[in-house]
Scaffold this motif. Sequence first.
Motif, mmCIF file in Angstrom:
data_model
loop_
_atom_site.group_PDB
_atom_site.id
_atom_site.type_symbol
_atom_site.label_atom_id
_atom_site.label_comp_id
_atom_site.label_asym_id
_atom_site.label_seq_id
_atom_site.Cartn_x
_atom_site.Cartn_y
_atom_site.Cartn_z
ATOM 1 N N TYR A 193 105.673 145.974 11.899
ATOM 2 C CA TYR A 193 106.406 145.425 12.974
ATOM 3 C C TYR A 193 107.004 144.028 12.530
ATOM 4 O O TYR A 193 107.437 143.167 13.555
ATOM 5 N N ASP A 194 107.509 144.026 11.240
ATOM 6 C CA ASP A 194 108.102 142.902 10.756
ATOM 7 C C ASP A 194 109.510 142.677 11.360
ATOM 8 O O ASP A 194 110.294 143.785 11.538
ATOM 9 N N ASP A 195 109.957 141.440 11.635
ATOM 10 C CA ASP A 195 111.473 141.394 12.166
ATOM 11 C C ASP A 195 111.867 142.120 13.339
ATOM 12 O O ASP A 195 113.200 142.699 13.353
ATOM 13 N N GLY A 196 110.948 142.434 14.192
ATOM 14 C CA GLY A 196 111.203 143.178 15.438
ATOM 15 C C GLY A 196 111.677 144.577 15.110
ATOM 16 O O GLY A 196 112.611 145.336 16.075
ATOM 17 N N LYS A 197 111.082 145.295 14.306
ATOM 18 C CA LYS A 197 111.455 146.878 13.913
ATOM 19 C C LYS A 197 111.185 147.668 14.894
ATOM 20 O O LYS A 197 112.179 148.489 14.989
ATOM 21 N N ASP A 198 110.283 147.290 15.588
ATOM 22 C CA ASP A 198 109.792 148.265 16.819
ATOM 23 C C ASP A 198 109.218 147.544 18.002
ATOM 24 O O ASP A 198 108.086 146.960 17.830
ATOM 25 N N PRO A 199 110.102 147.644 19.060
ATOM 26 C CA PRO A 199 109.594 146.571 20.207
ATOM 27 C C PRO A 199 108.066 147.364 20.753
ATOM 28 O O PRO A 199 107.584 146.643 21.466
ATOM 29 N N LYS A 200 107.741 148.553 20.405
ATOM 30 C CA LYS A 200 106.458 149.174 20.806
ATOM 31 C C LYS A 200 105.358 148.256 20.232
ATOM 32 O O LYS A 200 104.096 148.473 20.895
ATOM 33 N N GLY A 201 105.563 147.500 19.457
ATOM 34 C CA GLY A 201 104.336 146.753 18.811
ATOM 35 C C GLY A 201 104.255 145.526 19.859
ATOM 36 O O GLY A 201 102.760 144.974 19.759
ATOM 37 N N LEU A 202 104.925 145.066 20.667
ATOM 38 C CA LEU A 202 104.855 143.925 21.424
ATOM 39 C C LEU A 202 103.543 143.695 22.152
ATOM 40 O O LEU A 202 102.816 142.883 22.261
ATOM 41 N N PRO A 203 103.458 145.047 22.955
ATOM 42 C CA PRO A 203 101.918 144.745 23.782
ATOM 43 C C PRO A 203 100.707 144.944 22.707
ATOM 44 O O PRO A 203 99.638 144.592 23.315
ATOM 45 N N LYS A 204 100.784 145.624 21.641
ATOM 46 C CA LYS A 204 99.770 145.720 20.769
ATOM 47 C C LYS A 204 99.359 144.321 20.142
ATOM 48 O O LYS A 204 98.108 144.362 19.600
ATOM 49 N N ALA A 205 100.338 143.586 19.831
ATOM 50 C CA ALA A 205 100.141 142.416 19.131
ATOM 51 C C ALA A 205 99.138 141.297 19.681
ATOM 52 O O ALA A 205 99.025 141.171 21.102
ATOM 53 N N ASP A 206 98.516 140.733 18.629
ATOM 54 C CA ASP A 206 97.715 139.364 19.320
ATOM 55 C C ASP A 206 98.480 138.311 19.444
ATOM 56 O O ASP A 206 98.331 137.403 20.206
ATOM 57 N N ILE A 207 99.731 138.026 18.703
ATOM 58 C CA ILE A 207 100.299 137.131 18.421
ATOM 59 C C ILE A 207 101.794 137.618 18.265
ATOM 60 O O ILE A 207 102.053 138.521 17.505
ATOM 61 N N VAL A 208 102.926 137.069 19.154
ATOM 62 C CA VAL A 208 104.165 137.331 18.764
ATOM 63 C C VAL A 208 105.046 136.156 18.659
ATOM 64 O O VAL A 208 105.113 135.005 19.226
ATOM 65 N N LEU A 209 105.698 135.991 17.280
ATOM 66 C CA LEU A 209 106.432 135.019 16.788
ATOM 67 C C LEU A 209 107.837 135.209 16.909
ATOM 68 O O LEU A 209 108.305 136.199 16.874
ATOM 69 N N ILE A 210 108.454 134.191 17.848
ATOM 70 C CA ILE A 210 109.981 134.208 17.812
ATOM 71 C C ILE A 210 110.524 133.167 17.417
ATOM 72 O O ILE A 210 109.965 131.989 17.094
ATOM 73 N N GLY A 211 111.782 133.310 16.744
ATOM 74 C CA GLY A 211 112.631 132.276 15.996
ATOM 75 C C GLY A 211 113.940 132.609 15.272
ATOM 76 O O GLY A 211 114.039 133.759 15.303
ATOM 77 N N VAL A 212 114.604 131.542 15.155
ATOM 78 C CA VAL A 212 115.957 131.911 14.391
ATOM 79 C C VAL A 212 115.686 132.263 12.966
ATOM 80 O O VAL A 212 114.569 132.088 12.427
ATOM 81 N N SER A 213 116.695 132.752 12.206
ATOM 82 C CA SER A 213 116.617 133.094 10.793
ATOM 83 C C SER A 213 116.218 131.904 10.045
ATOM 84 O O SER A 213 116.583 130.684 10.260
ATOM 85 N N ARG A 214 115.237 132.092 9.137
ATOM 86 C CA ARG A 214 114.596 130.758 8.344
ATOM 87 C C ARG A 214 113.746 129.958 8.828
ATOM 88 O O ARG A 214 113.626 128.968 8.340
ATOM 89 N N THR A 215 113.178 130.579 9.757
ATOM 90 C CA THR A 215 111.947 129.613 10.334
ATOM 91 C C THR A 215 110.628 130.211 9.964
ATOM 92 O O THR A 215 109.672 129.812 10.432
#
Length: 271
Positions: A133-155
């Motif tokens: 689920y790196d780089d937002g490949k599949d939104p289906k991973g969102l409810p399964k994740a313990d942590i969701v990181l968001i940010g612009v490129s190079r963070t």
Amino acid sequence: MENIKIIIASDSIGETAELVARACVSQFNPKECKHEFLRYPYIESFENIDEVIQVAHDKNAIIVYTLVKPEIKTYMQQKIKEYNLQSIDIMGPLMNLLNESYDENPYNQPGRVHRLDDAYFKKIDAIEFAVKYDDGKDPKGLPKADIVLIGVSRTSKTPLSQYLAHKSYKVMNVPIVPEVTPPENLFEIDPSKCIALRISEEKLNRIRKQRLKQLGLGDSARYANEARIKEEISYFEDIVERIGCPVIDVSDKAIEETANDVIHLIEQQVK
């Protein structure tokens, strides 16, 4: 030749004792040296011991055992001596040496090695999750994740995801780009498990210019343009406000520092 019968007795599942026993018998010619294994797992009472002893006596079997509860182990040893049976205590000698070497007493809890295995496999699952689920490949991973990181490129979303995965957290990261609408369920998950990674315009500009140089490109590309960076950060702030999630400033932080901050935020929510 009559089969040699080996009883595997354990207060856990008996894998350790059987593995050692099989390793030993493998050193003999299987055509000439026949053997038979009988496994008795989860021995928890004197009655269980009595059953093992009776079978060993009736079949003239060798008892190979791993017992960590002192009272159960002592009873087994008494019965083995009483019936004059052949036996091997797999863990006893090393446990005695360790007991003499350590200042604290052993747990004496069956199956602890499998708890360690569970922790190992949990870490592997988390690492595989972070890759999938790196780089937002599949939104289906969102409810399964313990942590969701968001940010612009190079963070540092990807390396941070991997670092946290080695701490057994299932992490998904989602890039925030003005031209790409974030997945709708990003706004539906628990905002407390979503962590926004903020970075200063100056720091991001330096990082992106350095990245362009590494790729053999000029540092005047739009990717490192100040106006473009302002646009991305402004869009990022809008998304953060919409989600209502915690924010960590990663401008001057190492991956380890950021990871500690993320874990602290997540653990606070659990409490």
